[in-house]
Design a protein around this motif. Structure first.
Motif, mmCIF file in Angstrom:
data_model
loop_
_atom_site.group_PDB
_atom_site.id
_atom_site.type_symbol
_atom_site.label_atom_id
_atom_site.label_comp_id
_atom_site.label_asym_id
_atom_site.label_seq_id
_atom_site.Cartn_x
_atom_site.Cartn_y
_atom_site.Cartn_z
ATOM 1 N N TYR A 152 0.844 -1.197 0.000
ATOM 2 C CA TYR A 152 0.000 0.000 0.000
ATOM 3 C C TYR A 152 0.878 1.246 0.000
ATOM 4 N N THR A 153 0.246 2.363 -0.328
ATOM 5 C CA THR A 153 0.951 3.635 -0.277
ATOM 6 C C THR A 153 0.005 4.715 0.230
ATOM 7 N N LEU A 154 0.548 5.643 1.003
ATOM 8 C CA LEU A 154 -0.226 6.772 1.532
ATOM 9 C C LEU A 154 0.177 8.009 0.741
ATOM 10 N N LEU A 155 -0.789 8.579 0.040
ATOM 11 C CA LEU A 155 -0.503 9.709 -0.848
ATOM 12 C C LEU A 155 -1.214 10.969 -0.365
ATOM 13 N N ARG A 156 -0.499 12.081 -0.461
ATOM 14 C CA ARG A 156 -1.069 13.389 -0.140
ATOM 15 C C ARG A 156 -0.942 14.289 -1.366
ATOM 16 N N VAL A 157 -1.999 15.047 -1.627
ATOM 17 C CA VAL A 157 -2.003 15.994 -2.736
ATOM 18 C C VAL A 157 -2.207 17.387 -2.149
ATOM 19 N N ARG A 158 -1.216 18.259 -2.372
ATOM 20 C CA ARG A 158 -1.306 19.622 -1.847
ATOM 21 C C ARG A 158 -1.854 20.548 -2.934
ATOM 22 N N PHE A 159 -2.918 21.273 -2.576
ATOM 23 C CA PHE A 159 -3.555 22.203 -3.507
ATOM 24 C C PHE A 159 -2.823 23.548 -3.468
ATOM 25 N N PRO A 160 -3.020 24.372 -4.497
ATOM 26 C CA PRO A 160 -2.359 25.681 -4.514
ATOM 27 C C PRO A 160 -2.656 26.538 -3.292
ATOM 28 N N PRO A 168 6.490 3.991 -0.099
ATOM 29 C CA PRO A 168 5.193 3.713 0.535
ATOM 30 C C PRO A 168 4.411 4.974 0.868
ATOM 31 N N SER A 169 4.934 6.156 0.521
ATOM 32 C CA SER A 169 4.229 7.412 0.768
ATOM 33 C C SER A 169 4.835 8.476 -0.130
ATOM 34 N N ALA A 170 4.051 9.511 -0.379
ATOM 35 C CA ALA A 170 4.564 10.602 -1.211
ATOM 36 C C ALA A 170 3.654 11.808 -1.076
ATOM 37 N N LEU A 171 4.259 12.978 -1.216
ATOM 38 C CA LEU A 171 3.527 14.246 -1.267
ATOM 39 C C LEU A 171 3.575 14.755 -2.698
ATOM 40 N N LEU A 172 2.395 14.983 -3.291
ATOM 41 C CA LEU A 172 2.306 15.496 -4.646
ATOM 42 C C LEU A 172 1.690 16.895 -4.615
ATOM 43 N N SER A 173 1.840 17.591 -5.704
ATOM 44 C CA SER A 173 1.266 18.930 -5.817
ATOM 45 C C SER A 173 0.291 18.962 -6.973
ATOM 46 N N LEU A 174 -0.781 19.749 -6.808
ATOM 47 C CA LEU A 174 -1.780 19.908 -7.856
ATOM 48 C C LEU A 174 -1.571 21.253 -8.529
ATOM 49 N N SER A 175 -1.635 21.243 -9.850
ATOM 50 C CA SER A 175 -1.471 22.469 -10.631
ATOM 51 C C SER A 175 -2.652 22.597 -11.578
ATOM 52 N N TRP A 176 -3.314 23.761 -11.557
ATOM 53 C CA TRP A 176 -4.456 23.982 -12.440
ATOM 54 C C TRP A 176 -3.984 24.289 -13.854
ATOM 55 N N ASP A 177 -4.855 24.068 -14.816
ATOM 56 C CA ASP A 177 -4.580 24.434 -16.190
ATOM 57 C C ASP A 177 -4.581 25.962 -16.282
ATOM 58 N N ALA A 178 -3.444 26.542 -16.635
ATOM 59 C CA ALA A 178 -3.286 27.995 -16.605
ATOM 60 C C ALA A 178 -4.257 28.690 -17.556
ATOM 61 N N ALA A 179 -4.462 28.133 -18.750
ATOM 62 C CA ALA A 179 -5.341 28.771 -19.729
ATOM 63 C C ALA A 179 -6.784 28.815 -19.244
ATOM 64 N N VAL A 180 -7.244 27.714 -18.658
ATOM 65 C CA VAL A 180 -8.618 27.658 -18.154
ATOM 66 C C VAL A 180 -8.811 28.629 -17.002
ATOM 67 N N MET A 181 -7.842 28.679 -16.085
ATOM 68 C CA MET A 181 -7.948 29.594 -14.950
ATOM 69 C C MET A 181 -7.946 31.044 -15.422
ATOM 70 N N ALA A 182 -7.173 31.344 -16.472
ATOM 71 C CA ALA A 182 -7.157 32.700 -17.018
ATOM 72 C C ALA A 182 -8.510 33.069 -17.606
ATOM 73 N N ASP A 183 -9.151 32.112 -18.294
ATOM 74 C CA ASP A 183 -10.481 32.357 -18.854
ATOM 75 C C ASP A 183 -11.501 32.617 -17.752
ATOM 76 N N ILE A 184 -11.391 31.855 -16.653
ATOM 77 C CA ILE A 184 -12.322 32.033 -15.540
ATOM 78 C C ILE A 184 -12.157 33.420 -14.931
ATOM 79 N N GLU A 185 -10.920 33.841 -14.762
ATOM 80 C CA GLU A 185 -10.661 35.168 -14.205
ATOM 81 C C GLU A 185 -11.145 36.261 -15.144
ATOM 82 N N ALA A 186 -10.935 36.063 -16.449
ATOM 83 C CA ALA A 186 -11.370 37.061 -17.432
ATOM 84 C C ALA A 186 -12.885 37.199 -17.452
#
Length: 440
Positions: free
Chosen positions: A335-343, A400-418
């Motif tokens: 098994y593995t214990l995984l963590r995903v860190r959001f922005p 057996p464990s790892a910390l990952l990072s989440l990255s949003w799609d830059a183009a989509v986030m720019a459209d949302i902000e616009a």
């Protein structure tokens, strides 16, 4: 060189420590009487590979923490089985001293708090969440309780679940189905309604299977002693189909199909989904023994292999040797214990099989999002993008464990902000944020 071996020993002691145990100094052997001094042998400087291995061992030490839907009718069946099992558990627990009950929940005083308390599974029959070491026992008890609901289905579960040799199960089930098929196709033939229990085929293919006898009894066979020509007066044991079953031959056909199409009953891995507040301790993990696939002998072998690390590092290894060693490393963990860190710093945690595909993690994260359509990518340790979702976690070094990072799609986030759309404070679902925790 001596310092290097001390560091390796300390690293080994940390790896083999049980959950909730502190890393302590190596035990000191009783002092021996001083021996006559001899001229010291000239020391050899450690190789570059040895120094790198020592640095890696120290880095690992520094990273360790200091502190630990079925249908309505199926639902009613599940509740009934759950009630029976809970009653049995409550009855057995009454005999336990109070301190034993508390010990299962509370870590030892001053011990490091584990990142998770263990590996858990969800019983498909009762919906109960049980620890890994209790999984088989609970599953067996749940199937046993299910006999009061549907004895035919329960016996089929036993056959497919508790007989580990899949080839024997296949041959046995096909033979059992042939017996039923003969009765269904030739109901007027009395010989097909009798099965001699001492028959060689029956003994070798069927009688050895757990649950097989219960199945024959559940579908309408009864045991009788019948005379056999040329076998004396004592007679022999037979399974004989009851007369009333002949009026329900379609049921017999359905039971045959059910027997052939069933699969082993498997408890589902509980992801133990957790959401944590932003924390600088996100990369620190303290795992219980459940995550490791090592016996005591294998642990001793690992210790021996670690002490030979210097020699291995200086030895020219072939590609086949390297691949063999990599495979051995991959098999250490179930098994593995995984963590995903959001922005925004929030951390999503879950438990996975070490051999599950990366695509499972993407689905796990997507299901936790308020807006599951938002495109994102996951970055492993060191910023490596996990683009091949077909790879297993152990193939990506995420065990057996790892910390990952989440990255949003830059183009989509720019459209949302616009578009000027107001974004929520966190992309996670509100019900998950309502039970956010602090990392131990």
């Amino acid at each position: 060189m001596r310092k290097f071996f001390q560091e390796i020993k300390a690293d080994l002691k940390f790896k083999t420590a049980g959950p909730g145990q502190k890393l302590s100094e190596p035990s000191r052997a009783p002092r021996e009487k001083p021996k006559a001094k001899t001229a010291p042998k000239p020391r050899q400087a450690p190789t570059d590979e040895a120094q790198m291995a020592a640095a890696a061992a120290m880095a690992r030490l520094e990273l360790k923490p200091k502190g630990k839907a079925p249908s309505c009718s199926q639902e009613s069946i599940k509740n009934q089985v759950r009630r029976e099992l809970m009653a049995e558990a409550a009855a057995s627990e009454k005999g336990l001293p109070e301190e034993e009950k508390v010990r299962e929940v509370l870590p030892e005083e001053g011990a490091a708090a584990p990142s998770v308390s263990g590996v858990y599974f969800i019983c498909p029959l009762t919906g109960a969440v049980v620890r890994k070491d209790q999984k088989e026992k609970h599953l067996r008890e749940a199937i046993q309780a299910y006999f009061s609901v549907d004895p035919v289905a329960a016996s089929i579960m036993e056959i497919h679940t508790f007989n580990k040799d899949r080839e024997k199960v296949r041959v046995g089930v096909e033979t059992m189905a042939k017996y039923l098929d003969n009765i269904y196709l030739h109901p007027e033939e009395e010989k097909y309604r009798k099965i001699k229990l001492q028959n060689k085929v029956f003994q070798e293919r069927i009688s050895c299977l757990e649950g097989a006898h219960k199945f024959f009894q559940a579908v309408g066979f009864e045991t009788k002693t019948l005379p056999v020509p040329g076998q004396g007066k004592e007679g022999q044991s037979f399974y004989v189909l009851k007369e009333e079953v002949l009026t329900r031959l379609e049921d017999l056909k359905d039971r045959k199909e059910q027997l052939l199409s069933s699969e082993p009953l498997r408890a589902r891995l509980d992801r133990q989904l957790r959401v944590f507040q932003p924390s600088p301790e996100a990369a620190r993990f303290e795992l219980p023994d459940d995550f490791y696939n090592l016996s005591a002998d294998e642990i001793r072998r690992e210790q021996r292999l670690r002490t030979e690390a210097v020699e291995k590092a200086s030895m020219l290894r072939t590609r086949a040797m390297r691949e063999k060693e990599e495979q051995r490393e991959m098999r250490k963990y179930n098994y593995t214990l995984l963590r995903v860190r959001f922005p925004d710093g929030y951390i999503l945690q879950g438990t996975f099989y070490a051999r599950e595909a990366v695509s499972v993690l993407y689905s796990f994260v997507r299901e936790a999002l308020r807006d599951d359509w938002l495109p994102f990518e996951l970055l492993g340790p060191g910023g490596l993008k996990l683009t091949d979702e077909n790879l297993a976690f152990n193939e990506c070094g995420l065990v057996p464990s790892a910390l990952l990072s989440l990255s949003w799609d830059a183009a989509v986030m720019a459209d949302i902000e616009a578009a000027g759309e107001e974004q929520p404070c966190s992309p996670l679902r509100p019900e998950l944020l309502a039970r956010v925790q602090t990392l131990p």
